[in-house]
Design a protein around this motif. Sequence first.
Motif, PDB file in Angstrom:
ATOM      1  N   LEU A 219       1.018   2.129  -1.521  1.00  0.00           N
ATOM      2  CA  LEU A 219      -0.094   3.069  -1.362  1.00  0.00           C
ATOM      3  C   LEU A 219      -1.378   2.372  -0.921  1.00  0.00           C
ATOM      4  O   LEU A 219      -2.191   2.954  -0.203  1.00  0.00           O
ATOM      5  CB  LEU A 219      -0.326   3.823  -2.675  1.00  0.00           C
ATOM      6  N   GLU A 220      -1.569   1.122  -1.326  1.00  0.00           N
ATOM      7  CA  GLU A 220      -2.786   0.392  -0.957  1.00  0.00           C
ATOM      8  C   GLU A 220      -2.672  -0.332   0.382  1.00  0.00           C
ATOM      9  O   GLU A 220      -3.638  -0.929   0.847  1.00  0.00           O
ATOM     10  CB  GLU A 220      -3.142  -0.630  -2.043  1.00  0.00           C
ATOM     11  N   SER A 221      -1.517  -0.285   1.007  1.00  0.00           N
ATOM     12  CA  SER A 221      -1.276  -1.090   2.207  1.00  0.00           C
ATOM     13  C   SER A 221      -1.737  -0.383   3.472  1.00  0.00           C
ATOM     14  O   SER A 221      -1.980   0.827   3.483  1.00  0.00           O
ATOM     15  CB  SER A 221       0.214  -1.406   2.321  1.00  0.00           C
ATOM     16  N   ASP A 222      -1.807  -1.171   4.559  1.00  0.00           N
ATOM     17  CA  ASP A 222      -2.126  -0.578   5.857  1.00  0.00           C
ATOM     18  C   ASP A 222      -1.094  -0.918   6.928  1.00  0.00           C
ATOM     19  O   ASP A 222      -1.266  -0.555   8.095  1.00  0.00           O
ATOM     20  CB  ASP A 222      -3.527  -0.987   6.320  1.00  0.00           C
ATOM     21  N   ALA A 223      -0.025  -1.620   6.554  1.00  0.00           N
ATOM     22  CA  ALA A 223       1.045  -1.971   7.489  1.00  0.00           C
ATOM     23  C   ALA A 223       2.222  -2.484   6.674  1.00  0.00           C
ATOM     24  O   ALA A 223       2.077  -2.794   5.478  1.00  0.00           O
ATOM     25  CB  ALA A 223       0.583  -3.042   8.482  1.00  0.00           C
ATOM     26  N   PHE A 224       3.388  -2.610   7.313  1.00  0.00           N
ATOM     27  CA  PHE A 224       4.571  -3.069   6.583  1.00  0.00           C
ATOM     28  C   PHE A 224       4.346  -4.442   5.963  1.00  0.00           C
ATOM     29  O   PHE A 224       4.575  -4.640   4.761  1.00  0.00           O
ATOM     30  CB  PHE A 224       5.797  -3.114   7.506  1.00  0.00           C
ATOM     31  N   GLU A 225       3.927  -5.401   6.764  1.00  0.00           N
ATOM     32  CA  GLU A 225       3.752  -6.757   6.237  1.00  0.00           C
ATOM     33  C   GLU A 225       2.722  -6.782   5.121  1.00  0.00           C
ATOM     34  O   GLU A 225       2.908  -7.461   4.101  1.00  0.00           O
ATOM     35  CB  GLU A 225       3.345  -7.717   7.355  1.00  0.00           C
ATOM     36  N   ASP A 226       1.642  -6.052   5.288  1.00  0.00           N
ATOM     37  CA  ASP A 226       0.607  -5.999   4.255  1.00  0.00           C
ATOM     38  C   ASP A 226       1.176  -5.454   2.949  1.00  0.00           C
ATOM     39  O   ASP A 226       0.865  -5.961   1.861  1.00  0.00           O
ATOM     40  CB  ASP A 226      -0.544  -5.122   4.747  1.00  0.00           C
ATOM     41  N   ALA A 227       2.025  -4.441   3.030  1.00  0.00           N
ATOM     42  CA  ALA A 227       2.618  -3.851   1.831  1.00  0.00           C
ATOM     43  C   ALA A 227       3.465  -4.870   1.077  1.00  0.00           C
ATOM     44  O   ALA A 227       3.359  -5.018  -0.151  1.00  0.00           O
ATOM     45  CB  ALA A 227       3.466  -2.639   2.217  1.00  0.00           C
TER      46      ALA A 227
END
Length: 258
Positions: free
Chosen positions: A190-198
Amino acid sequence: MIGAIAGDIIGSPHEFDPIKTTDFPLFSAPSRFTDDTVLTIATAEAILTGGDYTRLYQSYGRRYPDAGYGGRFIHWIYEPEPRPYNSWGNGSAMRVSPIGFAFNSIEEVLAEARNSAAVTHNHPEGIKGAQATALAVYLARMGADKHTLKAEITARFGYNLDRTLDQIRPGYVFNESCRQTVPEALIAFLESDAFEDAVRKAVSLGGDSDTLACITGAVAQAHYGVPPSIIAETRSRLPDDLLHLLDRFAARFPAAAV
């Protein structure tokens, strides 16, 4: 499904060497698939073939006996008449993502997630963790925005998704329960902005990092897709038999491939 496997491999070096940062090599020499991947593939085969979850989890577990299973599960895979053992562990959630990619209604997803969990993790928390993970994947795949996904998971399962990673991270330690793995993994998404970031955010919690990142990666794949470079690196670390099943599943359920 490839997102769950990527998360497992990315998180694997930190499962017993936790970190509290998102700044780490995404793939390194120790990065490997674990039981999360093996049993995710087993779930996919059960869906493809209509096979029995018990038989397939035992078969894959015996084929890859050193993948890092929990102590009770490693005994279960060799039992001649295996029975569920009332587990509330996160093993039910780590292996369930193919169900979110394969079924086409909330009712079907919840029922099949229960079926996949109940052969081992028949404790209510084990069932709930599998259902919440599969439903999150399904909702993301169907285009639900994060607000809707969060509200639906909260309403159905009572997880507290209002916490932030910065609130969780300082006191969070290795935990094998669904109750203290699934919500945290979903918050990372929920806090992420992209796959890698998640996936990086999931690992940065410093807990059961391969399983956290596996769950987060499954939902993040359904929402964002997986970058081709991560798919390629993930595939390069899988043996041929797991790749073959992964490709068979993706051919039937294309959303699981990217």
